[in-house]
Design an enzyme around this catalytic site. Sequence first.
Site, short mmCIF file in Angstrom:
data_model
loop_
_atom_site.label_atom_id
_atom_site.label_comp_id
_atom_site.label_asym_id
_atom_site.label_seq_id
_atom_site.Cartn_x
_atom_site.Cartn_y
_atom_site.Cartn_z
N ASP A 386 91.72 54.90 -12.00
CA ASP A 386 91.79 54.70 -13.15
C ASP A 386 91.16 55.62 -14.19
O ASP A 386 91.90 56.41 -15.21
CB ASP A 386 91.67 53.50 -13.75
CG ASP A 386 92.62 52.45 -14.43
OD1 ASP A 386 93.62 52.84 -14.31
OD2 ASP A 386 92.50 51.37 -15.13
N ASP A 439 96.29 46.44 -13.45
CA ASP A 439 95.31 45.81 -14.22
C ASP A 439 95.30 44.27 -14.04
O ASP A 439 94.15 43.66 -14.34
CB ASP A 439 95.59 46.11 -15.73
CG ASP A 439 95.40 47.81 -15.97
OD1 ASP A 439 94.79 48.39 -15.17
OD2 ASP A 439 95.97 48.06 -17.01
#
Length: 541
Positions: A386, A439
């Site tokens: 990420d 997520d």
Amino acid sequence: MDFKKLCSIITITGVILLVCHPSSVTAGDIVHDDNLAPKKPGCENDFVLVKVQTWVGGEEDAEFVGVGARFGTTIVSKEKNANQIRLTLSDPRDCCSAPKHKLDRDVIMVHRGHCKFTTKANNAEAAGASAVLIINNQKELYKMVCEPDETDLDIHIPAIILPQDAGASLEKMLLTNTSVSVQLYSPKRPLVDVAEVFLWLMAVGTILCASYWSAWTAREAAAEQDKLLKDAVDEVPNDKAVGVSSVLDINTASAVLFVVIASCFLVILYELMSYWFIELLVVLFCIGGVEGLQTCLVALLSRWFKHAGESYIKVPFFGALSYLTLAVTPFCIAFAAGWAMHRNLSFAWIGQDTLGIALIITVLQIVHAPNLKVGTVLLSCAFLYDIFWVFVSKKLFHESVMIVVARGDRSGEDGIPMLLKIPRLFDPWGGYSIIGFGDILLPGLLIAFSLRYDWSANKSLCAGYFPWAMLAYGLGLLVTYVALNLMDGHGQPALLYIVPFTLGTFLTLGKKRGDLRVLWTQGEPQRPCPHVLLQRSQEMD
């Protein structure tokens, strides 16, 4: 081919797609600051979006969006404080020299030309203009900055740049109408929009539902296995007998490979981003969404239509399917097809979120993290993934790869479909609050594992790990939105905040309670064999 195996193959393909998730961003953002454009006296404004509302013959007409310059006066933020001012076309068009006619506080529209932005603004101000609209020579917006050696920066009118197509529309209005006026204002975004609250509830609720379904299925499988052993089955039952054929346990190697493949896929998305590629992603998303929605509906409806759920018919290629599955599948296909055909409508986000949530729940039902070691490796790799693709990729590609992919830049579409989205209801700029599937999915693997462990260890709610893992995830996601708002809408890697909260809480509690070794390696408490329990019971009698 067995239908369960086919579903698993499709789902695993979906997982590879879903891990290439965009982080939480808001649509339509223009950065409010830029370190690459240094400030200095007279040239220190933040870059802000500006609404240019037009009025033709006294009637409200089209609205355009531009960006304010580093220099000049700031633009009012409230619409009620913005006056309607007549719009005039510059002569000469580029305003690189003084206009031929004096202006009576008009807003002057000029072409990009070849001179400095500040030169245009100074010439417009000297001619009596109250503001200057500069039309870019490209379709994109541009940040108007000052040259390092510029000194004539005492500019007292606002300067706004508009894209090329907006300029063409405005010029057409001016040439075909006698009275055109504009209203310039730059409304501020609210610190918190209700969309973020609902998105937070959706993410937390999805993990909550998926975790309980996963734990319930695991408990039923364990109970069935114990029953078979107590009935003195001589051989170990196969996976199909104990009801875990559709479960795939990932290991550390596949966790690392998972993120590597995701990175490769993200680069492919970035390089091949186009209309046809988005269409391909829509098809893949619909396939996964149909499977997810069908699985969730069958599991839910089988509680009321038990006979239909347990009656099977053999279908070529798919194998044995229940009557309930056959009844539900056409609805799921029609729902996904309807969303795909009308996905650009204002309410299409409802269908996208429905398919997405069903797919995430199904994946968390099929894919399991068997122990804390695998969960730690997976989330740690995703944490680095990420950060790299949101922040570090700017150094290599001159823009954030993940944010570009999330927004669907260069595709002509409003972002990729692999995310949950809710329209920002009270944001004057509109757009969506979004969260990537990854997520939710990746932390969900660890949280679902925590509930399965709690149930297998017969832990109470307070003594278990699941409530604390859910609380940590909720706080991590909350901090993500706080950071998103503090950073003026810059895209934020959600796992940067979620992983330390979730994984850190789990590891700390496991160490403190003395369960870390079992959690790390075995993933479930040791249970005495039913034969041993039966023998002990007979000895006590």
